[in-house]
Structures are given as structure tokens and as C-alpha cells.
Design an enzyme around this catalytic site. Sequence first.
Site, short mmCIF file in Angstrom:
data_model
loop_
_atom_site.label_atom_id
_atom_site.label_comp_id
_atom_site.label_asym_id
_atom_site.label_seq_id
_atom_site.Cartn_x
_atom_site.Cartn_y
_atom_site.Cartn_z
N ASP A 31 -0.66 -1.52 -12.59
CA ASP A 31 -1.49 -1.78 -13.78
C ASP A 31 -0.64 -2.38 -14.90
O ASP A 31 -0.96 -3.42 -15.44
CB ASP A 31 -2.15 -0.48 -14.26
CG ASP A 31 -2.86 0.24 -13.12
OD1 ASP A 31 -3.92 -0.23 -12.72
OD2 ASP A 31 -2.33 1.25 -12.63
N ARG A 286 4.44 -4.13 -1.93
CA ARG A 286 3.31 -3.19 -1.87
C ARG A 286 2.30 -3.52 -2.96
O ARG A 286 2.50 -4.44 -3.77
CB ARG A 286 3.82 -1.77 -2.03
CG ARG A 286 4.23 -1.42 -3.46
CD ARG A 286 4.81 -0.02 -3.55
NE ARG A 286 4.68 0.51 -4.91
CZ ARG A 286 5.28 1.60 -5.34
NH1 ARG A 286 6.06 2.29 -4.52
NH2 ARG A 286 5.09 2.02 -6.58
N GLU A 288 -0.09 -4.69 -5.58
CA GLU A 288 -0.70 -5.98 -5.92
C GLU A 288 0.32 -6.97 -6.48
O GLU A 288 0.47 -8.08 -5.98
CB GLU A 288 -1.82 -5.72 -6.95
CG GLU A 288 -2.45 -6.98 -7.45
CD GLU A 288 -3.77 -6.76 -8.19
OE1 GLU A 288 -4.50 -5.81 -7.85
OE2 GLU A 288 -4.06 -7.56 -9.09
O1 TRH Z 1 3.46 0.10 -8.10
P1 TRH Z 1 2.39 -0.44 -7.25
O2 TRH Z 1 2.06 0.32 -6.05
O3 TRH Z 1 1.12 -0.60 -8.10
C1 TRH Z 1 -0.24 -0.54 -7.85
C2 TRH Z 1 -0.79 0.71 -8.42
O4 TRH Z 1 -0.58 1.75 -7.53
C3 TRH Z 1 -2.24 0.53 -8.70
O5 TRH Z 1 -2.85 1.69 -9.16
C4 TRH Z 1 -2.92 0.02 -7.48
O6 TRH Z 1 -4.23 -0.14 -7.72
C5 TRH Z 1 -2.27 -1.28 -7.12
O7 TRH Z 1 -0.90 -1.05 -6.83
C6 TRH Z 1 -2.94 -2.01 -6.02
O8 TRH Z 1 2.78 -1.93 -6.79
P2 TRH Z 1 2.75 -3.34 -7.54
O9 TRH Z 1 1.36 -3.77 -7.82
O10 TRH Z 1 3.55 -4.24 -6.72
O11 TRH Z 1 3.47 -3.10 -8.93
C7 TRH Z 1 4.85 -2.94 -9.03
C8 TRH Z 1 5.37 -3.61 -10.27
O12 TRH Z 1 6.71 -3.23 -10.50
C9 TRH Z 1 5.37 -5.13 -10.19
O13 TRH Z 1 5.05 -5.69 -11.44
C10 TRH Z 1 6.81 -5.47 -9.86
C11 TRH Z 1 7.53 -4.39 -10.61
N1 TRH Z 1 8.86 -4.06 -10.17
C12 TRH Z 1 9.90 -4.21 -11.07
O14 TRH Z 1 9.71 -4.69 -12.19
N2 TRH Z 1 11.14 -3.84 -10.68
C13 TRH Z 1 11.42 -3.32 -9.46
O15 TRH Z 1 12.58 -2.98 -9.17
C14 TRH Z 1 10.34 -3.19 -8.55
C15 TRH Z 1 10.61 -2.65 -7.17
C16 TRH Z 1 9.08 -3.56 -8.94
#
Ligand code: TRH
Length: 392
Positions: A31, A286, A288
Amino acid sequence: MLSRPPVPSVSTFAARPDWDVFCRVIDNFGDIGVCWRLARQLAGDFALHVRLWVDDFDSFRLLCPELDPGLSIQVLQGVEIHCWETCFTPVVPARVVVEGFACHLPETFVEHMAHLSPRPVWINLDYLSAEEWVSGCHLLPSPHPRLPLIKYFFFPGFAVDTGGLLRESTLRARRLQFTGSAELRSAWWRELGSTAPPASALLVSVFGYDNPALGDLLRAWEISERPICCLMPLSRPLPVLDAFAGSSLGSGDIIRRGSLEVRVLPFVEQDRYDCLLWLCDLNFVRGEDSFVRAQWAARPLVWHIYPQQAAAHLTKLDAFLAIYCAQLPQASSVVLRDFWHAWNAGRIEAMAWGKLVAALPQLREHALRWDAELSLQEDLLGRLVRFSCSRL
Ligand code: TRH
């Protein structure tokens, strides 16, 4: 008859902002990851005055370490960031209001929107899906049951008649500059307190949910013919990794076993995470946002989709695989589909890894093509700004 709105407080910027973006952190980082990216791009690419309201600064700070949790209002990267307190202090709503993932705007704020002339354009930014129904639901209006306001549902997606995908205008140029510069790459490793692994190693990044299949994979990597360096940014301990290592691991730890080296990294700032994806030969992602960034990295990827009740996520997974694999040669397509399904089911056979490695050259070509073709479409913010302007 509408009641009078409460008196607004003074904003750090003198004028009424162009956009308000509201973000409630439900779980994990998707989010805030999406809302922060969107707000930064509105300010950076479109030079708009954006106010970003976030209810959880602890999660936010992991993606944006410059954030000062002690300040309830601060400006970072051109975005006016506000702590979204439970008791909302009234402000004049911006011209466009984005509600991130149906996070429910404060009632007083919505009342205030109804009193403005012209009334703000109200958008609910929804979750990404490759399913066909998205085209039919994108931009559907939903009138407020009581107030003279309409909320529009904006669905990100992969087709031209959806909301598209977030992609900053400079993204490709930054990627090419980084991947083409040995100096930038070694600076990236240095800043992380690490060094580049030998060129002979297959470089893999892993960002996923707790998954027993990770144990299968680590064991397969241990006996791999080719050395494997696995980079794992962690925001919290990962039980499967700890079980494999036999101890509780944290940022900076390294495990070496057979052909495998696992480096546990800190959770890096959002832009640095892009660099990590650009560096690796294969990215496990993972949710989105990391899933989309891995596609813009133009490298092979494995997606751990966010699990939903009644296995609804598997329909989403297959919808994406159908479009992603449409132009992939049949043999690689079968390998990729099987591997993604196994990863999401939590069990990987050693043979499945062998097949994936063999398909990597073809998957890499495909990832480049996919990125190039998808980049021809207008990005999400181009579509969102255009739509908002048409309603103002
Ligand atoms: O963290 P996520 O699993 O997020 C979501 C939420 O769970 C949400 O509620 C759900 O509905 C959705 O998934 C589908 O994974 P996501 O979306 O990839 O978000 C991770 C964020 O973190 C992304 O903006 C990349 C960032 N990130 C960093 O900035 N640094 C890091 O080291 C990593 C591994 C990720």
C-alpha cells in the site's frame, strides 16, 4: 441541506494542493509502496503539489529512510507528507483526491469535498490484476449515497483499456545508465557494505512471503553446478531461512553452503531496490509493486502472489501467466508456469529448478521484449492525470 465544513488548518505550502493521496498501511509494504511511488511521480514528472497522508510511518520509513517519524508534516522528494492521525485535523481538500485501495477517507474531509466548487475529482486506486473483468470496471463511477460526490474506480492493469502500470518517465534511462556503468554498480555494492559476487555466479534476489518452498530451493542451490549468490532483503526474520541456517539471521549475515551463498540484506530504500532487481539474473518478487518493478527490470522473475481466501489469487496468477506467456515459446512457457505454480503452492522439486535454469536465456530475452512492449503503453499516471483533468 449540507452542514458547514470545519475551518481548515494552514498547510506548509501556501496554495491549495493539486492532489491529496491517502494511504492506510493494511499489512506489508504494497500500500505504501504504491502510494509513495505515485506521489513522488506526481511531484517529479508532473510538477504537481501533492499531499500524501500516511497512517504508519514505521512501515513507510523502511522504504524511505529519510522520513522523520517525529514530524507530523515534512516535505521529501517534492511531496508534502502528513501523518494521518486518527483524529483528522481539517484541511481544504486538493483538486484531485486519491483514496489508496479503498482506505476510507476521513468523514469530515469527504463533507468538505462536497462543499467545494468545483468539487474535487475523487479516485479510488484499486489493486492490480490481469483479469479480463478489469477493463469493464476501470473508471466506473460510484455516486456517494448522501453527498453530491462521485468516486471513480481506477484499476491498474496490463491492457490499454485499464489504468496501466506505474512507470516514471526516467525509469528506463536510469536502468540503462546503472546496468551500463561499472562505477555505479560498485558504488551500489559499497553503500550496502558488500562487494559484487564473482561474475561466474548466478545472482538471484528473493523477496517473498514465508514459503516452505524456499527451503527446497536453498537445498537445490546448495548442490547447483553453477555458484549461486542469493540476495535477500529482509524487513523481519524469515523462519524458513532461519531453519535452513540453523540460527536466527539478520541483516549483514552470510551463509555459505556448497555452491550457495546467501547474503541477508537490510530492507533497502525503494530506488535502491530497483537497482537490486536490475543487477540480478532472476528476481523472486511478491505482492504488487515489486512484481511490477521486476517487469520493468527486464529480467526473468518468479511471482509470489499475495494469498487470498478461497484461492482467489490463483485465478489472478493464471490471468497474468496467460498474457505473459502468450509469446513465450511453448517449452519455456510450461517450465515457467509449472515453477510459478509450485512456488505459490509451497513445494519446489529439484528438477523444476534445473528446468528453470535451462530456460533462463530464453526467459531473459522474453523479459526484455515484455518490458519493451509494455513500455509502449501510456503509464498509469499519464492515464490518471488525463482522466482527472477531463473531470475537473
Ligand atoms: O509488501 P507486499 O507484499 O505488499 C502488498 C501488501 O501485502 C498488500 O496488502 C497486498 O494487497 C499487496 O501486496 C498485493 O509486496 P509489494 O507490493 O511488492 O510491496 C513491497 C514494496 O517494498 C515495494 O514498493 C518495493 C519495496 N521494497 C523496498 O523498497 N525495499 C526492499 O528492500 C524491498 C524488498 C522492497
